[in-house]
Scaffold this motif. Structure first.
Motif, PDB file in Angstrom:
ATOM      1  N   LEU A   6     -43.840 -12.473  22.197  1.00 58.66           N
ATOM      2  CA  LEU A   6     -45.299 -12.599  22.069  1.00 58.66           C
ATOM      3  C   LEU A   6     -45.748 -13.880  22.764  1.00 58.66           C
ATOM      4  O   LEU A   6     -45.115 -14.925  22.629  1.00 58.66           O
ATOM      5  N   ARG A   7     -46.866 -13.737  23.512  1.00 59.81           N
ATOM      6  CA  ARG A   7     -47.339 -14.856  24.345  1.00 59.81           C
ATOM      7  C   ARG A   7     -48.794 -15.154  24.039  1.00 59.81           C
ATOM      8  O   ARG A   7     -49.676 -14.774  24.802  1.00 59.81           O
ATOM      9  N   GLY A   8     -49.051 -15.741  22.898  1.00 58.84           N
ATOM     10  CA  GLY A   8     -50.430 -16.106  22.573  1.00 58.84           C
ATOM     11  C   GLY A   8     -51.225 -14.920  22.058  1.00 58.84           C
ATOM     12  O   GLY A   8     -52.299 -14.598  22.549  1.00 58.84           O
ATOM     13  N   LEU A   9     -50.685 -14.270  21.037  1.00 57.23           N
ATOM     14  CA  LEU A   9     -51.346 -13.082  20.479  1.00 57.23           C
ATOM     15  C   LEU A   9     -52.280 -13.466  19.330  1.00 57.23           C
ATOM     16  O   LEU A   9     -51.908 -14.216  18.433  1.00 57.23           O
ATOM     17  N   SER A  10     -53.492 -12.929  19.381  1.00 57.57           N
ATOM     18  CA  SER A  10     -54.457 -13.153  18.303  1.00 57.57           C
ATOM     19  C   SER A  10     -55.071 -11.824  17.893  1.00 57.57           C
ATOM     20  O   SER A  10     -55.380 -10.996  18.761  1.00 57.57           O
ATOM     21  N   LEU A  11     -55.233 -11.618  16.602  1.00 59.20           N
ATOM     22  CA  LEU A  11     -56.007 -10.462  16.117  1.00 59.20           C
ATOM     23  C   LEU A  11     -56.423 -10.700  14.680  1.00 59.20           C
ATOM     24  O   LEU A  11     -55.867 -11.568  13.999  1.00 59.20           O
TER      25      LEU A  11
END
Ligand code: ATP
Length: 250
Positions: free
Chosen positions: A23-28
């Motif tokens: 994961l490379r900078g995941l936002s939710l």
């Protein structure tokens, strides 16, 4: 007051074995009471996202290296998967891991003990009734060994165990995997009912974008470890570009 988002993932980076960056900078975010679909091709990082949230990542030598995950207003960092289950966060893993040598009902007894700390069938009866109400098929098969259930029935049992935890958030990994179209329809109908009737929030990972977006309120599409598009599920499902380029539905 309870926060509006039951889950917030802020800019996380996840690495396996100190080398493989998944994961490379995941936002939710998962708003309270909503079903959120997390879609994307094989290897995009969907299962990794769920494991990061539930803490099961540690079992595979994975680590959240930066960013934060906040469940019901409190960071998850440093909490064990077990502590998170007790706090109301339940992960239904891919491949429906049930105890094959136990009967259906014994699986539910084991879940009751493991998830709530309660022993004996007394207090558990109401929990079982809830499971059997959503999954009458499990009631019919309750004396049968879980190992002899069909794939769809095992998926029902895996989701049924989640109901015993009475969670505020269920993480669902590929509930449609290996099921016939009819069973997929049944299972997703039940998922929608549980959400509507119990207010349970869900983060749903799926390869089958059509069925997932049909029950979800919001959708996120991942590629290569981060989110590339998000929006209301209806809009994603009807956007021709999203369908063609991200969901492979032409
Ligand atoms: P799928 O639908 O195929 O399961 P996915 O979107 O869920 O795909 P992940 O399983 O999260 O993707 O995998 C994301 C990346 O992390 C992939 O490159 C994968 O090879 C890698 N990965 C996953 N699990 C591990 C692990 N235990 N050790 C090392 N690398 C892993």
């Amino acid at each position: 007051p309870a926060p509006d988002n039951v889950l917030e993932i802020n800019n996380i980076e996840v690495v396996y074995n100190k080398v493989v960056q998944a994961l490379r900078g995941l936002s939710l975010v998962v708003p309270r009471g909503q079903i959120v679909a997390l879609l994307g091709s094989n290897g995009a990082g969907k299962s990794t996202t769920l494991k990061a949230v539930s803490g099961l990542l540690a079992l595979e030598r994975g680590e959240v290296e930066s960013g934060s995950i906040v469940f019901k207003g409190a960071p998850t960092a440093g909490r064990t998967p077990h502590a998170l289950v007790r706090a109301g966060l339940f992960h239904v893993m891919e491949g429906r891991r049930v105890f094959e040598d136990l009967t259906v009902e014994e699986n539910l007894v084991a879940a009751t003990y493991a998830l709530t700390g309660r022993k004996g069938a007394g207090g558990a009866k109401a929990d079982f009734d809830t499971v059997y109400e959503y999954f009458p098929r499990l009631h019919e098969r309750r004396k049968g060994l879980a190992g002899y259930l069909s794939g769809g029935e095992q998926q029902m049992l895996a989701i049924g165990r989640a109901l015993i935890a009475a969670p505020g958030l269920i993480l669902l990994d590929e509930p449609s995997l290996g099921l016939s179209p009819k069973l997929v329809e049944d299972i997703f109908g039940i998922i929608a009912r549980i959400n509507a009737e119990r207010g349970t929030s869900m983060l749903l990972v799926e390869q089958n974008a059509t069925v997932a977006l049909a029950v979800a309120h919001t959708g996120y599409i991942m590629e290569n470890g981060k989110i590339v598009i998000d929006g209301p599920a209806e809009r994603l499902a009807s956007d021709p570009d999203v369908r063609e380029f991200y969901l492979g539905m032409g």
